[in-house]
Design a protein around this motif. Structure first.
Motif, PDB file in Angstrom:
ATOM      1  N   GLY A 309       9.631 -10.774  29.931  1.00  0.00           N
ATOM      2  CA  GLY A 309       8.995 -10.227  28.745  1.00  0.00           C
ATOM      3  C   GLY A 309       8.867  -8.720  28.743  1.00  0.00           C
ATOM      4  O   GLY A 309       9.252  -8.048  27.792  1.00  0.00           O
ATOM      5  N   VAL A 310       8.329  -8.141  29.820  1.00  0.00           N
ATOM      6  CA  VAL A 310       8.121  -6.693  29.838  1.00  0.00           C
ATOM      7  C   VAL A 310       9.454  -5.960  29.907  1.00  0.00           C
ATOM      8  O   VAL A 310       9.589  -4.847  29.369  1.00  0.00           O
ATOM      9  N   ASN A 311      10.465  -6.556  30.531  1.00  0.00           N
ATOM     10  CA  ASN A 311      11.775  -5.909  30.579  1.00  0.00           C
ATOM     11  C   ASN A 311      12.406  -5.824  29.191  1.00  0.00           C
ATOM     12  O   ASN A 311      13.039  -4.819  28.856  1.00  0.00           O
ATOM     13  N   LEU A 312      12.231  -6.870  28.379  1.00  0.00           N
ATOM     14  CA  LEU A 312      12.709  -6.796  26.995  1.00  0.00           C
ATOM     15  C   LEU A 312      11.968  -5.700  26.241  1.00  0.00           C
ATOM     16  O   LEU A 312      12.563  -4.969  25.440  1.00  0.00           O
ATOM     17  N   GLY A 313      10.663  -5.577  26.495  1.00  0.00           N
ATOM     18  CA  GLY A 313       9.898  -4.509  25.851  1.00  0.00           C
ATOM     19  C   GLY A 313      10.359  -3.129  26.276  1.00  0.00           C
ATOM     20  O   GLY A 313      10.452  -2.203  25.456  1.00  0.00           O
ATOM     21  N   PHE A 314      10.652  -2.958  27.570  1.00  0.00           N
ATOM     22  CA  PHE A 314      11.169  -1.672  28.044  1.00  0.00           C
ATOM     23  C   PHE A 314      12.522  -1.357  27.409  1.00  0.00           C
ATOM     24  O   PHE A 314      12.809  -0.202  27.075  1.00  0.00           O
ATOM     25  N   GLN A 315      13.360  -2.376  27.234  1.00  0.00           N
ATOM     26  CA  GLN A 315      14.648  -2.152  26.578  1.00  0.00           C
ATOM     27  C   GLN A 315      14.456  -1.753  25.121  1.00  0.00           C
ATOM     28  O   GLN A 315      15.172  -0.892  24.597  1.00  0.00           O
ATOM     29  N   ASP A 316      13.483  -2.381  24.438  1.00  0.00           N
ATOM     30  CA  ASP A 316      13.132  -1.947  23.082  1.00  0.00           C
ATOM     31  C   ASP A 316      12.794  -0.463  23.074  1.00  0.00           C
ATOM     32  O   ASP A 316      13.295   0.314  22.247  1.00  0.00           O
ATOM     33  N   ALA A 317      11.905  -0.070  23.986  1.00  0.00           N
ATOM     34  CA  ALA A 317      11.409   1.305  24.013  1.00  0.00           C
ATOM     35  C   ALA A 317      12.527   2.300  24.299  1.00  0.00           C
ATOM     36  O   ALA A 317      12.615   3.353  23.651  1.00  0.00           O
ATOM     37  N   ALA A 318      13.384   1.991  25.269  1.00  0.00           N
ATOM     38  CA  ALA A 318      14.479   2.906  25.607  1.00  0.00           C
ATOM     39  C   ALA A 318      15.443   3.058  24.439  1.00  0.00           C
ATOM     40  O   ALA A 318      15.924   4.166  24.144  1.00  0.00           O
ATOM     41  N   THR A 319      15.734   1.947  23.749  1.00  0.00           N
ATOM     42  CA  THR A 319      16.631   1.997  22.590  1.00  0.00           C
ATOM     43  C   THR A 319      16.015   2.820  21.467  1.00  0.00           C
ATOM     44  O   THR A 319      16.688   3.661  20.845  1.00  0.00           O
ATOM     45  N   LEU A 320      14.734   2.586  21.189  1.00  0.00           N
ATOM     46  CA  LEU A 320      14.061   3.310  20.104  1.00  0.00           C
ATOM     47  C   LEU A 320      13.972   4.797  20.409  1.00  0.00           C
ATOM     48  O   LEU A 320      14.196   5.644  19.515  1.00  0.00           O
ATOM     49  N   ALA A 321      13.676   5.150  21.651  1.00  0.00           N
ATOM     50  CA  ALA A 321      13.612   6.562  22.026  1.00  0.00           C
ATOM     51  C   ALA A 321      14.957   7.243  21.817  1.00  0.00           C
ATOM     52  O   ALA A 321      15.027   8.389  21.352  1.00  0.00           O
ATOM     53  N   THR A 322      16.037   6.546  22.150  1.00  0.00           N
ATOM     54  CA  THR A 322      17.383   7.103  21.952  1.00  0.00           C
ATOM     55  C   THR A 322      17.661   7.331  20.474  1.00  0.00           C
ATOM     56  O   THR A 322      18.217   8.369  20.079  1.00  0.00           O
ATOM     57  N   GLU A 323      17.290   6.353  19.641  1.00  0.00           N
ATOM     58  CA  GLU A 323      17.519   6.499  18.199  1.00  0.00           C
ATOM     59  C   GLU A 323      16.682   7.619  17.614  1.00  0.00           C
ATOM     60  O   GLU A 323      17.137   8.369  16.746  1.00  0.00           O
ATOM     61  N   TRP A 324      15.449   7.764  18.082  1.00  0.00           N
ATOM     62  CA  TRP A 324      14.611   8.841  17.566  1.00  0.00           C
ATOM     63  C   TRP A 324      15.116  10.206  18.021  1.00  0.00           C
ATOM     64  O   TRP A 324      15.039  11.183  17.284  1.00  0.00           O
ATOM     65  N   GLN A 325      15.648  10.290  19.231  1.00  0.00           N
ATOM     66  CA  GLN A 325      16.232  11.554  19.673  1.00  0.00           C
ATOM     67  C   GLN A 325      17.447  11.903  18.827  1.00  0.00           C
ATOM     68  O   GLN A 325      17.639  13.068  18.446  1.00  0.00           O
ATOM     69  N   ARG A 326      18.272  10.890  18.521  1.00  0.00           N
ATOM     70  CA  ARG A 326      19.453  11.130  17.676  1.00  0.00           C
ATOM     71  C   ARG A 326      19.029  11.671  16.312  1.00  0.00           C
ATOM     72  O   ARG A 326      19.610  12.637  15.804  1.00  0.00           O
ATOM     73  N   ALA A 327      17.997  11.053  15.717  1.00  0.00           N
ATOM     74  CA  ALA A 327      17.516  11.523  14.422  1.00  0.00           C
ATOM     75  C   ALA A 327      16.956  12.938  14.527  1.00  0.00           C
ATOM     76  O   ALA A 327      17.203  13.788  13.660  1.00  0.00           O
ATOM     77  N   HIS A 328      16.219  13.205  15.609  1.00  0.00           N
ATOM     78  CA  HIS A 328      15.612  14.525  15.812  1.00  0.00           C
ATOM     79  C   HIS A 328      16.676  15.614  15.911  1.00  0.00           C
ATOM     80  O   HIS A 328      16.548  16.689  15.303  1.00  0.00           O
ATOM     81  N   ARG A 329      17.737  15.331  16.657  1.00  0.00           N
ATOM     82  CA  ARG A 329      18.803  16.309  16.840  1.00  0.00           C
ATOM     83  C   ARG A 329      19.547  16.586  15.536  1.00  0.00           C
ATOM     84  O   ARG A 329      20.040  17.690  15.302  1.00  0.00           O
ATOM     85  N   ARG A 330      19.632  15.569  14.686  1.00  0.00           N
ATOM     86  CA  ARG A 330      20.351  15.721  13.424  1.00  0.00           C
ATOM     87  C   ARG A 330      19.460  16.247  12.306  1.00  0.00           C
ATOM     88  O   ARG A 330      19.915  16.412  11.175  1.00  0.00           O
ATOM     89  N   GLY A 331      18.195  16.465  12.628  1.00  0.00           N
ATOM     90  CA  GLY A 331      17.265  16.918  11.609  1.00  0.00           C
ATOM     91  C   GLY A 331      16.871  15.822  10.642  1.00  0.00           C
ATOM     92  O   GLY A 331      16.395  16.104   9.532  1.00  0.00           O
ATOM     93  N   GLU A 332      17.047  14.558  11.059  1.00  0.00           N
ATOM     94  CA  GLU A 332      16.700  13.427  10.212  1.00  0.00           C
ATOM     95  C   GLU A 332      15.252  13.016  10.435  1.00  0.00           C
ATOM     96  O   GLU A 332      14.642  13.320  11.461  1.00  0.00           O
ATOM     97  N   ASP A 333      14.723  12.304   9.495  1.00  0.00           N
ATOM     98  CA  ASP A 333      13.358  11.798   9.562  1.00  0.00           C
ATOM     99  C   ASP A 333      13.312  10.603  10.522  1.00  0.00           C
ATOM    100  O   ASP A 333      13.987   9.595  10.293  1.00  0.00           O
ATOM    101  N   PRO A 334      12.517  10.673  11.611  1.00  0.00           N
ATOM    102  CA  PRO A 334      12.462   9.538  12.540  1.00  0.00           C
ATOM    103  C   PRO A 334      11.872   8.277  11.913  1.00  0.00           C
ATOM    104  O   PRO A 334      12.071   7.173  12.436  1.00  0.00           O
ATOM    105  N   GLY A 335      11.152   8.433  10.806  1.00  0.00           N
ATOM    106  CA  GLY A 335      10.579   7.271  10.136  1.00  0.00           C
ATOM    107  C   GLY A 335      11.426   6.727   9.009  1.00  0.00           C
ATOM    108  O   GLY A 335      10.994   5.816   8.301  1.00  0.00           O
ATOM    109  N   SER A 336      12.637   7.253   8.862  1.00  0.00           N
ATOM    110  CA  SER A 336      13.493   6.789   7.765  1.00  0.00           C
ATOM    111  C   SER A 336      13.960   5.362   8.015  1.00  0.00           C
ATOM    112  O   SER A 336      14.088   4.903   9.153  1.00  0.00           O
ATOM    113  N   GLU A 337      14.226   4.653   6.938  1.00  0.00           N
ATOM    114  CA  GLU A 337      14.700   3.276   7.052  1.00  0.00           C
ATOM    115  C   GLU A 337      16.021   3.215   7.818  1.00  0.00           C
ATOM    116  O   GLU A 337      16.237   2.296   8.622  1.00  0.00           O
TER     117      GLU A 337
END
Length: 404
Positions: A309-337
């Motif tokens: 269970g916690v490993n799936l949660g950690f994988q969620d977190a690592a994936t989301l952090a990567t996506e938010w960094q990608r949005a941040h670098r592109r100047g995109e809204d991290p809360g966008s759909e």
């Protein structure tokens, strides 16, 4: 006086997944605030004293936590590496073993008390620039606005952020407030958890026996002295039998437990107070809503059959952090759909597959039908003789592969 702060990310829930997500995102340059209802308590390691709640941390999760600077803050000796896992059918002769040597690894993972992992995460979070920790407060009210989330805390202060991440667990208040529907299964069982001492050392081996009511796991523990004669147990028991086991005198409980465990580690000499929690499975039909994302147990909770269970949660977190960094670098809204949907596409299918696999195992080993017992025992014995066939299963446990 009312105060208001503004951040890129608001994370509700300062448990293992929420803190890890916060640290990763802050290290990637985002401004993060974490709101946690409980105040952190100072922890002191005492030899031979263990916490009843533990997690099996995969090698993939360990590597990620090390990269965040977290793993290094665990108390010396408190993360117990296990090199081998032995699994057998309590209703037959089928057995299978998994060893790290079969995939050229040092170990299959580590058993860690949850309190030490939270303590290490909290320590690292306090020393991470761009990360604000707010403890002892709750989110009383929040609104999804066009370009931000506005949250009011229990001390009347307010927080604005581009997106809110709900990391507040299986019974997530944020998820309920948002009206996000879930699919849920109740197994009509509870898991009894405690720490036991045994006559023989565990030698870095995790054990799991499938009984007619469900799995019984012995997870190896160690302390600062290197002691190997303690294990954390998770025993699945039907609801109508759990209270009788909890109320037994310690000697009688240990006798019943050792009978179920087939005296694998010799006599059981002692146990800590016993606790139980209901066994349920839950999956949110969607992980995202406008400016809201579910992470970890807030999105999915599964049977503790494989301790993933916690490993799936950690994988969620690592994936989301990567996506938010990608949005941040592109100047995109991290809360966008668009950004949140990329996260959901990567994680929802993976988590559903893992949950389906656990449900399949639960049903297969929960059947007492003679044909089911015969077939699964034959299958386990045959698979145990085929090292190449076992490698994908071991790699999945390590976190190197996704369940298909």
């Amino acid at each position: 006086m009312m105060t208001q702060t503004s951040h890129d990310l608001l994370i509700v829930g300062g448990g293992m997944v929420g803190l890890a997500l916060a640290i990763d995102c802050a290290r990637r340059g985002l401004s993060v605030i974490v709101v946690e209802q409980d105040l952190p308590e100072p922890e002191t390691a005492v030899a031979g004293v263990y916490s009843p709640r533990v997690s099996a941390i995969s090698r993939q999760s360990q590597d990620w936590l090390t990269s965040l600077g977290v793993w290094q803050h665990l108390p010396a000796g408190r993360a117990c590496a296990y090199q081998e896992m032995k699994v057998w059918d309590g209703q037959g002769q089928g057995r299978i073993g998994f060893h790290a040597d079969e995939v050229q690894a040092d170990d299959l993972g580590h058993i860690v008390e949850n309190r030490w992992l939270v303590s290490a995460l909290w320590h690292q979070a306090e020393h991470t620039p761009g990360l604000t920790l707010v403890a002892g407060r709750t989110v009383q009210h929040w609104d999804q606005q066009t370009h931000q989330v506005l949250a009011t805390l229990s001390d009347d202060s307010t927080v604005t952020a581009s997106v809110l991440a709900a990391c507040d667990g299986r019974f997530s208040k944020i998820r309920r407030d948002a009206g996000m529907a879930t699919r849920e299964w109740d197994y009509q069982q509870q898991a009894i958890v405690t720490t036991v001492r045994h006559q023989q050392p565990h030698r870095g081996v995790a054990h799991q026996v499938f009984l007619d009511t469900g799995p019984l796991a012995f997870l190896p523990l160690q302390d600062e002295t290197g002691d190997q004669q303690a294990s954390s147990i998770v025993w699945s028991v039907d609801n109508d039998a759990v209270h009788a086991l909890l109320d037994l005198p310690q000697a009688d409980f240990l006798m019943a437990l050792n009978r179920a465990f087939e005296h694998t580690l010799g006599d059981l000499t002692n146990c800590d107070p016993r606790f139980s929690f209901p066994l349920q499975q839950m999956h949110s039909k969607t992980y995202i809503a406008p400016r809201l994302v579910l992470v970890g147990d807030a999105a999915h909770a599964l049977h503790p059959l494989a301790g993933q269970g916690v490993n799936l949660g950690f994988q969620d977190a690592a994936t989301l952090a990567t996506e938010w960094q990608r949005a941040h670098r592109r100047g995109e809204d991290p809360g966008s759909e668009r950004t949140l949907r990329r996260y959901q596409r990567q994680r929802q299918g993976h988590n559903l597959a893992a949950m389906a696999a656990m449900e399949g195992f639960k049903r297969l080993f929960g059947s007492a039908h003679p044909l089911a017992v015969l077939s699964r025992n034959w299958g386990m014995s045959q698979l145990d003789r085929l090292p190449l066939a076992k490698r994908p299963l071991i790699s999945t446990a390590l976190g190197r592969a996704k369940p298909e």
